[in-house]
Scaffold this motif. Structure first.
Motif, short mmCIF file in Angstrom:
data_model
loop_
_atom_site.label_atom_id
_atom_site.label_comp_id
_atom_site.label_asym_id
_atom_site.label_seq_id
_atom_site.Cartn_x
_atom_site.Cartn_y
_atom_site.Cartn_z
N ALA A 62 37.39 39.38 34.90
CA ALA A 62 36.30 39.22 35.88
C ALA A 62 35.11 38.49 35.31
N ARG A 63 34.87 38.62 34.01
CA ARG A 63 33.67 38.03 33.40
C ARG A 63 33.82 36.54 33.07
N GLN A 64 34.97 35.95 33.39
CA GLN A 64 35.13 34.52 33.16
C GLN A 64 34.18 33.72 34.06
N SER A 65 33.69 32.63 33.55
CA SER A 65 32.94 31.71 34.39
C SER A 65 33.91 31.01 35.34
N TRP A 124 37.95 43.80 33.39
CA TRP A 124 36.59 43.29 33.17
C TRP A 124 36.61 41.97 32.40
N ASP A 125 37.51 41.86 31.41
CA ASP A 125 37.59 40.59 30.67
C ASP A 125 37.91 39.43 31.60
N GLY A 180 35.20 33.57 39.78
CA GLY A 180 34.37 33.58 38.57
C GLY A 180 33.39 34.74 38.57
N TRP A 181 32.74 34.96 37.45
CA TRP A 181 31.83 36.08 37.26
C TRP A 181 30.75 36.10 38.33
N GLN A 182 30.60 37.29 38.94
CA GLN A 182 29.64 37.53 40.02
C GLN A 182 29.83 36.57 41.18
N HIS A 237 34.99 46.56 40.85
CA HIS A 237 33.56 46.28 41.03
C HIS A 237 32.85 47.33 41.87
#
Length: 317
Positions: free
Chosen positions: A99-102, A96-97, A129-131, A62
């Motif tokens: 990291a982008r999980q909810s 990234w896949d 989860g994402w962000q 990130h």
């Protein structure tokens, strides 16, 4: 201890389990206190104790400019985690896949369906989860929805109730060369792991032949200076052998106008070792002095002789 690098490697029917999530860099005393208590609770309940960790560190993906240098490589981290009694560790590739999980998908896929968590152990500041959309309240709500409890752990502090044990604190101490202070937080000597490569062979000419560590060695290299420590040769099928006393030098060899930073170790009293190509562990006991530039080779040799004498005292040999 089971060591998995993919959720698909978890065997069918594994669980139920107590699961904790974290980077666990250094596996310091704070980590160990939480993990050993978690293992004891799991044993008492007759279930498995599992840690989920990540490779690489999430910040390397990130915000790579802000990513901390790692205290330990993955192999050493796994060895240290195994020593706490954990039944399994999932080293999740941080992509990234992933990291982008909810937050909901992560909990359902990893904690509920994958590891069959009965209890999830987290800190007050947990984010996932994402962000980083998921926090403690999210985990509590998802636990209620999916049937697992959430145990919230407090910060683990030094016995006098002072500063919290943390990987950040260990990094600070190593950056100052305070390896003995770092060892108090880690609960063990700080170590580097790597392969021995050829150097300038200048140490042999001076009477102190050294094993030069490859630049891609695992572990956070302490501040420049000379240290007392130990060298162990790793035999793949047997682990470690021959923990040998050593004087370890870190720096650019300013006396010889060096420019590249090197880690090299002289095994005290030994001039017969051929370690080229071997994997070694270097453990740091105490810093003896900073790196110095000498006006003559004789001054350098005299100081190195004194370094070895001091290292003998520190190491008790």
């Amino acid at each position: 201890m089971h060591r998995w690098t993919d959720l698909d490697q978890v065997p069918p029917g594994f669980g139920p389990s107590v699961v904790t999530i974290g980077n666990f860099d250094g596996v310091h005393l704070g980590h160990r206190q939480v993990l050993t208590r978690m293992v004891a609770d799991a044993r008492a309940a007759g279930i498995r104790a599992v840690a989920v960790t990540f490779d690489p560190h999430p910040l390397q993906l990130h915000r790579p400019d802000e990513a901390p240098p790692l205290i330990t490589g993955v192999r050493d981290k796994l060895e240290l985690l195994a020593s706490t009694g954990l039944d399994a560790v999932l080293v999740q590739p941080y992509t990234w896949d992933f990291a982008r999980q909810s937050p909901e998908r992560f909990v359902r896929r990893f904690l509920v369906d994958g590891l069959h968590a009965r209890t999830v152990v987290v800190g007050h500041d947990v984010r996932f989860g994402w962000q980083n959309a998921g926090d403690l309240s999210t985990m509590l709500a998802l636990g209620s929805e999916h049937g697992f409890s959430v145990e919230v752990i407090d910060d683990v502090k030094t016995p006098d109730g002072g500063r919290r044990w943390s990987s950040t604190w260990v990094r600070e101490l190593l950056s100052l060369g305070d390896v003995s202070g770092a060892a108090e937080i880690l609960g063990r000597p700080h170590r580097l792991r790597g392969v021995v490569v050829e150097g300038d062979k200048r140490g042999r000419e001076l009477g102190f032949p050294t094993a030069n560590l490859a630049s891609d060695a695992d572990g956070l290299v302490p501040a420049d200076g000379v240290y007392a420590g130990w060298l162990s040769v790793v035999v793949p099928e047997a682990g470690e052998r021959s923990r040998l006393p050593a004087a370890i030098s870190i720096g650019t060899n300013p006396t010889f106008a060096g420019v590249s930073r090197r880690v090299e170790a002289y095994v005290i009293g030994r001039t017969d070792l051929d370690l080229y190509g071997d994997e070694i562990l270097l453990e740091f006991a105490e810093r003896l002095r900073p790196t110095l530039k000498f006006d003559s080779i004789d001054d350098l040799i005299a100081t190195m002789t004194d370094d070895v004498a001091k290292a003998r005292v520190v190491l008790g040999i």
